[in-house]
Every structure is written in structure tokens, then in C-alpha cells.
Write a protein that holds these residues in place. Structure first.
Motif, short mmCIF file in Angstrom:
data_model
loop_
_atom_site.label_atom_id
_atom_site.label_comp_id
_atom_site.label_asym_id
_atom_site.label_seq_id
_atom_site.Cartn_x
_atom_site.Cartn_y
_atom_site.Cartn_z
N GLY A 128 -1.66 6.29 -7.88
CA GLY A 128 -0.55 5.39 -7.61
C GLY A 128 0.77 5.84 -8.20
O GLY A 128 1.70 5.03 -8.32
N GLU A 129 0.90 7.12 -8.56
CA GLU A 129 2.14 7.63 -9.14
C GLU A 129 3.16 8.03 -8.08
O GLU A 129 4.26 8.47 -8.39
N ALA A 130 2.80 7.90 -6.80
CA ALA A 130 3.72 8.14 -5.68
C ALA A 130 3.44 7.11 -4.60
O ALA A 130 2.30 6.66 -4.44
N ASP A 131 4.51 6.74 -3.88
CA ASP A 131 4.37 5.74 -2.82
C ASP A 131 4.20 6.39 -1.45
O ASP A 131 3.59 5.81 -0.55
N LEU A 132 4.78 7.58 -1.31
CA LEU A 132 4.81 8.25 -0.01
C LEU A 132 4.40 9.71 -0.17
O LEU A 132 4.98 10.44 -0.96
N LEU A 133 3.36 10.11 0.56
CA LEU A 133 2.89 11.49 0.53
C LEU A 133 3.24 12.14 1.87
O LEU A 133 2.76 11.72 2.93
N ILE A 134 4.10 13.15 1.82
CA ILE A 134 4.44 13.92 3.01
C ILE A 134 3.57 15.17 2.99
O ILE A 134 3.59 15.94 2.02
N CYS A 135 2.77 15.36 4.02
CA CYS A 135 1.71 16.36 3.94
C CYS A 135 1.40 16.96 5.30
O CYS A 135 1.86 16.47 6.34
N GLY A 137 0.81 -1.21 0.00
CA GLY A 137 0.00 0.00 0.00
C GLY A 137 0.85 1.26 0.00
O GLY A 137 2.07 1.23 -0.02
N GLN A 138 0.18 2.37 0.04
CA GLN A 138 0.85 3.67 0.07
C GLN A 138 0.88 4.22 1.51
O GLN A 138 0.12 3.78 2.37
N THR A 139 1.74 5.23 1.71
CA THR A 139 1.98 5.74 3.06
C THR A 139 1.86 7.26 3.11
O THR A 139 2.31 7.96 2.22
N PHE A 140 1.24 7.74 4.20
CA PHE A 140 1.24 9.16 4.53
C PHE A 140 2.27 9.41 5.63
O PHE A 140 2.39 8.60 6.56
N ILE A 141 3.01 10.50 5.54
CA ILE A 141 3.72 11.02 6.71
C ILE A 141 3.16 12.41 6.97
O ILE A 141 3.24 13.29 6.12
N LEU A 142 2.56 12.57 8.13
CA LEU A 142 1.93 13.83 8.48
C LEU A 142 2.96 14.72 9.19
O LEU A 142 3.39 14.43 10.31
N LEU A 145 -1.21 17.72 18.31
CA LEU A 145 -2.48 17.76 17.59
C LEU A 145 -3.64 17.42 18.51
O LEU A 145 -3.48 16.66 19.47
N GLY A 146 -4.81 17.98 18.21
CA GLY A 146 -6.00 17.70 19.01
C GLY A 146 -6.53 16.29 18.75
O GLY A 146 -6.22 15.67 17.74
N LEU A 147 -7.34 15.82 19.68
CA LEU A 147 -7.86 14.45 19.59
C LEU A 147 -8.76 14.28 18.36
O LEU A 147 -8.69 13.25 17.68
N ALA A 148 -9.60 15.26 18.06
CA ALA A 148 -10.48 15.16 16.89
C ALA A 148 -9.66 15.08 15.61
O ALA A 148 -9.98 14.30 14.70
N THR A 149 -8.58 15.86 15.54
CA THR A 149 -7.72 15.82 14.36
C THR A 149 -7.02 14.47 14.23
O THR A 149 -6.95 13.89 13.14
N LEU A 150 -6.52 13.96 15.34
CA LEU A 150 -5.87 12.64 15.32
C LEU A 150 -6.84 11.56 14.85
O LEU A 150 -6.47 10.66 14.08
N TYR A 151 -8.08 11.66 15.31
CA TYR A 151 -9.09 10.68 14.91
C TYR A 151 -9.37 10.76 13.42
O TYR A 151 -9.46 9.73 12.73
N GLN A 152 -9.51 11.98 12.89
CA GLN A 152 -9.75 12.14 11.47
C GLN A 152 -8.56 11.63 10.65
O GLN A 152 -8.75 10.98 9.61
N LEU A 153 -7.36 11.90 11.11
CA LEU A 153 -6.16 11.45 10.38
C LEU A 153 -6.05 9.93 10.39
O LEU A 153 -5.70 9.33 9.38
N ARG A 154 -6.35 9.35 11.52
CA ARG A 154 -6.31 7.89 11.59
C ARG A 154 -7.29 7.27 10.60
O ARG A 154 -7.04 6.21 10.02
N GLY A 155 -8.41 7.97 10.37
CA GLY A 155 -9.42 7.46 9.45
C GLY A 155 -9.04 7.55 7.99
O GLY A 155 -9.76 7.05 7.12
N ARG A 156 -7.89 8.18 7.68
CA ARG A 156 -7.46 8.27 6.29
C ARG A 156 -6.90 6.95 5.78
O ARG A 156 -6.72 6.78 4.56
N VAL A 157 -6.59 6.03 6.68
CA VAL A 157 -6.12 4.71 6.26
C VAL A 157 -7.11 3.65 6.73
O VAL A 157 -7.93 3.90 7.61
#
Length: 336
Positions: free
Chosen positions: A54-61, A1-6, A85-97
């Protein structure tokens, strides 16, 4: 799969991305791209579309990805400085995968050696504890507690609740919602203020998180001795015998709610005595005045602006004095 680095710092995100790229050898062929909110709309759209295709494996954002494209092939997210980061933000970010059949991984990181604040640690623990499907509500309640709602009946209150108290705040909210829905008009009530030196709070060792909010709410709604006894028995079955501070909360809530039905404005209870101050509507409450005249253990004092009912409570504990108020007004309630 692909990866985010926040990585949530626009000013240094490019140098951070360069450092990440140096972790890989050329033969690894890891394709890295960067996205953040200060890019033009067209550039950001190109970056996200390329990652989606799928043209990138890692998105730094940055947190720009908190809401947006559904990326089913992204199954890993690494959050840098997650403690900021706030808890709501962490929850939303976790939901991206985890949006497909792929096993997903979320890593919440903070700098080695950093001493985390109490609230930061609570947020990280909460995001780890609530991983089940449908845990968003529990997380929201936990977030509310971390940001101050857990102290709504204590010294550290916040926002509008600080002005009126949890009980009155809840009533006002219900009335406002009812009015918007066109429901039957609810009689507006004023909160009975209470002055006491009793210890009144719920310690985390007895109830924490959303359970603490629930207990506060249930206690604040008690309006009869029967309901009080029933709920305290329920607490004993589920959480163990309530400590003194919780029993004190139950007595205070019941005394306030019963007295509120008879134009009471303020209750003063301490080691020295017990008194109830009424509002101006007291003079029109003939049943209350007649009940006071019949009861030889009470005395009406004060003046027309602040009629005050004094109770003879020699050798009573503070909690027994509160029970005396409850008994007086419940008897009046039955007679009415």
C-alpha cells in the motif's frame, strides 16, 4: 482501492508515467510507481512489494503483472492500447483486479479515431461479453475461433489442421491421448478426401463463437443416417432450420465417415458424376467386391493402384449423390 495502468512499451513508459503524474495536483497526494520486465529482479521485487504493502496508489506497468502477486486491494485496471493485446492476455490482466470483496473495474482503451481491425474488435467484444464466473473456457474457445479454428473446414485453415482436416486432426488427437493413458489401441484411420463444388461452411449468422466449433465437431463425427437426422433435428430446435451450407456439411461428413470404413481414399462428386477411389487394401475386401458385383447401378473402374467405384446417378443433385454413397455403404455395413 489501488489502480493499475497497463502500458506495454518499456522504452517510453517513464515519460508516459510523467504525463499521468501531471494529471494530478500535489494536494491529491497520488503515489505513482513504475514496473516493467527490463528492471533487475531486485528492483522489480521492491516495486511490487511496495505496491502490495500500500505504499503506492497507482502502478504503471507492462504485461509483467499478467501473472504474479495477488493484490487484493487493487480494484481498477486501465489497459492502454488494448486492441494490440491478445485475448488470453486481456483475460489474464482483467483477472488482476476483483480478487477481494471490493467492486472491481476494468477499462479497455484504444486511441481515439483509430480504425480497429476485425480481429481486434472481436477480441474486445469477447472480453466484454464473457464476464461471468467460469467464463475462461468460453473465452478460450472464442480465442481459438478468432485465430483461425472457425475456418477449419473452410479455405483458411491453420497449422496441423490445414494438413489433415478437422475430423482427422480430432481422431489423431484422441488416439495420441489414448495411447498416453494406456487405453485400448484404436485402429488408425486415414481421412477420406472429398472433391466437390458444394458450399460448405457455417456462417456467423447461424452459429458463432464456441457454438460454431461445437457444431463443426458434431457434424464431423456423424457416422450414420440416424445420427445425422437426430442432430439436424437438434440444430433446428436450438438454432433454427440449418441453411444449405450446413446441410451440405452434414452430407459430406457422413459420406466420408461411412466410406472410410471400407478402405475408401477419395470421393469425387459434382454435377457430372460420382466416384469413390479406394486404397490398396481394397483387393482384400471381399465383401465390398461381392457387393459391387451384385449392384447393377455401380461400375468398378480404374486399375490395381486406384480401384474406382463409379455410380450411375443421372439427374441427381450433388447432395442426392452423396446420399447415394451413404445408402450403398450403409447397406454394406448391415450385410457385414
Amino acid at each position: 482501492g489501488q489502480t493499475f495502468i497497463l502500458y506495454n512499451r518499456v522504452e517510453s513508459i517513464d515519460s508516459f508515467a510523467y504525463g499521468i503524474s501531471k494529471l494530478f495536483n500535489e494536494e491529491d497526494n497520488v503515489r505513482i510507481t513504475v514496473a516493467h520486465g527490463q528492471m533487475s529482479g531486485a528492483a522489480l521485487d521492491d516495486k511490487m512489494t511496495a505496491f502490495y504493502n500500500g505504499e503506492a496508489d497507482l502502478l504503471i506497468c507492462t504485461t509483467i503483472i499478467e501473472n504474479g502477486l495477488d493484490l487484493p486491494n487493487a480494484n481498477t485496471i486501465i489497459i492502454y492500447d488494448a486492441d494490440k493485446l491478445g485475448l488470453a492476455t486481456l483475460y489474464q490482466l482483467r483477472g488482476r483486479v476483483g480478487r477481494s470483496g471490493l467492486v472491481a473495474h476494468a477499462y479497455f482503451t484504444y486511441k481515439s479515431g483509430r480504425v480497429l481491425g476485425e480481429n481486434a474488435m472481436k477480441r474486445l467484444n469477447a472480453i466484454m461479453d464473457y464476464t461471468d464466473f467460469g467464463s475462461g473456457y468460453k473465452l478460450a474457445m472464442r480465442d481459438l475461433e478468432i485465430r483461425g479454428a472457425g475456418n477449419i473446414l473452410g479455405a483458411e485453415q491453420h497449422g496441423h489442421m490445414e494438413k489433415v482436416g478437422y475430423e482427422m486432426y480430432s481422431r489423431m488427437l484422441r488416439q495420441a491421448v489414448g495411447a498416453l493413458r494406456g487405453e485400448v489401441e484404436v485402429k488408425k484411420e486415414t481421412e477420406v478426401r472429398i472433391q466437390t463444388d458444394l458450399v460448405t461452411y457455417i456462417d456467423d449468422s447461424y452459429a458463432a463463437g464456441e457454438r460454431k466449433i461445437e457444431v463443426y465437431s458434431r457434424l464431423a463425427a456423424l457416422d450414420s443416417k440416424e445420427k445425422k437426422a437426430k442432430y439436424l433435428a437438434e440444430l433446428t430446435d436450438t438454432l433454427g432450420a440449418p441453411p444449405e451450407s450446413v446441410l451440405n456439411l452434414a452430407e459430406i461428413a457422413l459420406a466420408k465417415n461411412i466410406a472410410a470404413q471400407f478402405d475408401a481414399e477419395r470421393i469425387l462428386v459434382n454435377d457430372k458424376g460420382l466416384g469413390v477411389i479406394f486404397n490398396k487394401a481394397f483387393v482384400k475386401n471381399t465383401k465390398l467386391i461381392q457387393a459391387i458385383a451384385r449392384d447393377k447401378s455401380v461400375l468398378l473402374a480404374g486399375d490395381a493402384k486406384t480401384p474406382t467405384l463409379l455410380f450411375r446417378v443421372k439427374n441427381m443433385s450433388v447432395r442426392e449423390k452423396l446420399e447415394r454413397i451413404e445408402g450403398f455403404f450403409e447397406k454394406l455395413k448391415v450385410e457385414s
